[in-house]
Design an enzyme around this catalytic site. Structure first.
Site, mmCIF file in Angstrom:
data_model
loop_
_atom_site.group_PDB
_atom_site.id
_atom_site.type_symbol
_atom_site.label_atom_id
_atom_site.label_comp_id
_atom_site.label_asym_id
_atom_site.label_seq_id
_atom_site.Cartn_x
_atom_site.Cartn_y
_atom_site.Cartn_z
ATOM 1 N N SER A 16 0.827 -1.212 0.000
ATOM 2 C CA SER A 16 0.000 0.000 0.000
ATOM 3 C C SER A 16 0.865 1.267 0.000
ATOM 4 O O SER A 16 0.485 2.278 -0.597
ATOM 5 C CB SER A 16 -0.986 -0.001 1.171
ATOM 6 O OG SER A 16 -0.339 0.227 2.390
ATOM 7 N N HIS B 149 8.618 3.395 8.793
ATOM 8 C CA HIS B 149 8.392 2.521 9.942
ATOM 9 C C HIS B 149 7.127 2.977 10.678
ATOM 10 O O HIS B 149 6.938 4.174 10.899
ATOM 11 C CB HIS B 149 9.604 2.571 10.885
ATOM 12 C CG HIS B 149 9.457 1.637 12.035
ATOM 13 N ND1 HIS B 149 9.663 0.281 11.912
ATOM 14 C CD2 HIS B 149 9.085 1.848 13.322
ATOM 15 C CE1 HIS B 149 9.434 -0.303 13.069
ATOM 16 N NE2 HIS B 149 9.083 0.624 13.946
ATOM 17 N N LEU C 75 19.203 -1.175 13.224
ATOM 18 C CA LEU C 75 17.832 -1.390 12.758
ATOM 19 C C LEU C 75 16.854 -0.322 13.285
ATOM 20 O O LEU C 75 16.776 -0.093 14.490
ATOM 21 C CB LEU C 75 17.347 -2.785 13.190
ATOM 22 C CG LEU C 75 15.977 -3.198 12.656
ATOM 23 C CD1 LEU C 75 16.019 -3.433 11.162
ATOM 24 C CD2 LEU C 75 15.463 -4.429 13.384
ATOM 25 N N ASP C 76 16.111 0.297 12.378
ATOM 26 C CA ASP C 76 15.095 1.310 12.719
ATOM 27 C C ASP C 76 15.654 2.493 13.518
ATOM 28 O O ASP C 76 14.965 3.064 14.361
ATOM 29 C CB ASP C 76 13.925 0.663 13.495
ATOM 30 C CG ASP C 76 13.166 -0.339 12.640
ATOM 31 O OD1 ASP C 76 13.140 -0.163 11.417
ATOM 32 O OD2 ASP C 76 12.610 -1.298 13.218
ATOM 33 N N GLU D 216 1.116 7.282 6.897
ATOM 34 C CA GLU D 216 2.263 6.745 6.149
ATOM 35 C C GLU D 216 2.119 7.110 4.675
ATOM 36 O O GLU D 216 3.074 7.520 4.014
ATOM 37 C CB GLU D 216 2.328 5.217 6.281
ATOM 38 C CG GLU D 216 2.681 4.723 7.655
ATOM 39 C CD GLU D 216 2.875 3.206 7.701
ATOM 40 O OE1 GLU D 216 3.449 2.641 6.762
ATOM 41 O OE2 GLU D 216 2.447 2.595 8.693
HETATM 42 C C1 GRF Z 1 3.761 -0.504 6.753
HETATM 43 O O1 GRF Z 1 3.086 -0.260 7.948
HETATM 44 C C2 GRF Z 1 5.194 -0.041 6.851
HETATM 45 O O2 GRF Z 1 5.369 1.063 7.674
HETATM 46 C C3 GRF Z 1 5.865 -1.249 7.472
HETATM 47 O O3 GRF Z 1 5.235 -2.356 6.925
HETATM 48 C C4 GRF Z 1 3.919 -2.006 6.490
HETATM 49 C C5 GRF Z 1 3.859 -2.323 5.037
HETATM 50 O O4 GRF Z 1 2.602 -2.087 4.480
HETATM 51 N N1 GRF Z 1 7.296 -1.194 7.262
HETATM 52 P P1 GRF Z 1 2.430 -1.968 2.908
HETATM 53 O O5 GRF Z 1 3.049 -3.232 2.302
HETATM 54 O O6 GRF Z 1 3.109 -0.733 2.453
HETATM 55 O O7 GRF Z 1 0.956 -1.934 2.695
#
Ligand code: GRF
Length: 212
Positions: free
Chosen positions: A13, A105, A140-141, A170
């Protein structure tokens, strides 16, 4: 025009949000480590070149990362965008793409790195949660942060409800961050600091719950 490669593992997404945003860059390819990822179909339906580097075909992390890096290098992108790419990358890979590798993230880093961020935030009873776009470092992160969005955590929230509220943001901040990168408005300097050319600040405080 700058060019990017997007790495995904599943739903895609965030990748879709990037494709929808009509960013001022070319998308050299979407690379996925799972052949059955739904995100691959979305990319294909948009006419984007796709490639699978299946982590199961490799004996260890190093050999997977070497092949992945070779595939990316062949495309010579300016930036490598991790959009739900669920593999931990080796130090060598991260070093090779230093300053070019960006991740999203689902938490307000440095809080809640790793997995199950929404469940952990709910468990702790925090009132504000969110998401972060950052340059990737070997830790990491924990790489230098480009942008964050905060959302309230509501008393009646389920993990899914909170995840959805965060995901919506996001999809807003990732295209924004990549647009800044591709237009040279933000970069990583020699001291590993995120530098903005110019920046707009709207509002200064988010309260949760709200003040009366
Ligand atoms: C998202 O929440 C992103 O932040 C995390 O994994 C999830 C992936 O979702 N790293 P998508 O595949 O982008 O829908």
């Amino acid at each position: 025009m700058k060019s990017i490669v997007i790495l995904i593992s599943g739903r895609g997404s965030n990748m879709q949000a990037l494709l929808d945003a009509k960013l001022p860059c070319s998308i050299a390819a979407v690379i996925c480590n799972r052949p059955d990822a739904t995100g691959l179909e979305i990319a294909k339906s948009r006419g984007i070149a796709t490639m699978v580097v299946n982590h199961r075909d490799f004996a260890d992390r190093e050999s997977f990362d070497t092949t992945l890096a070779q595939a990316i290098n062949a495309l010579q992108p300016d930036f490598v965008i991790l959009a739900g790419f669920m593999r931990i990358l080796t130090e060598g890979f991260v070093r090779h793409f230093h300053g070019k590798l960006v991740n999203i993230h689902p938490s307000l880093l440095p809080a809640y790195g790793g997995l199950n961020t929404h469940a952990r935030a709910l468990h702790d009873g925090v009132k504000i949660h969110g998401c972060t776009v950052h340059f990737v470092s070997a830790d990491l992160d924990h790489g230098p942060i480009i942008i964050q969005a905060a959302v309230p955590v509501l008393p009646e929230d389920s993990e899914q409800a909170l995840a959805q509220r965060v995901l919506r943001e996001e999809h807003r901040i990732y295209p924004q961050a990549i647009r800044w990168l591709c237009t040279g408005q933000v970069k990583l300097d020699e001291e590993n600091k995120v530098v903005f050319l110019r920046r707009k600040q709207v509002g200064f405080t988010l309260f949760s719950p709200g003040l009366e």
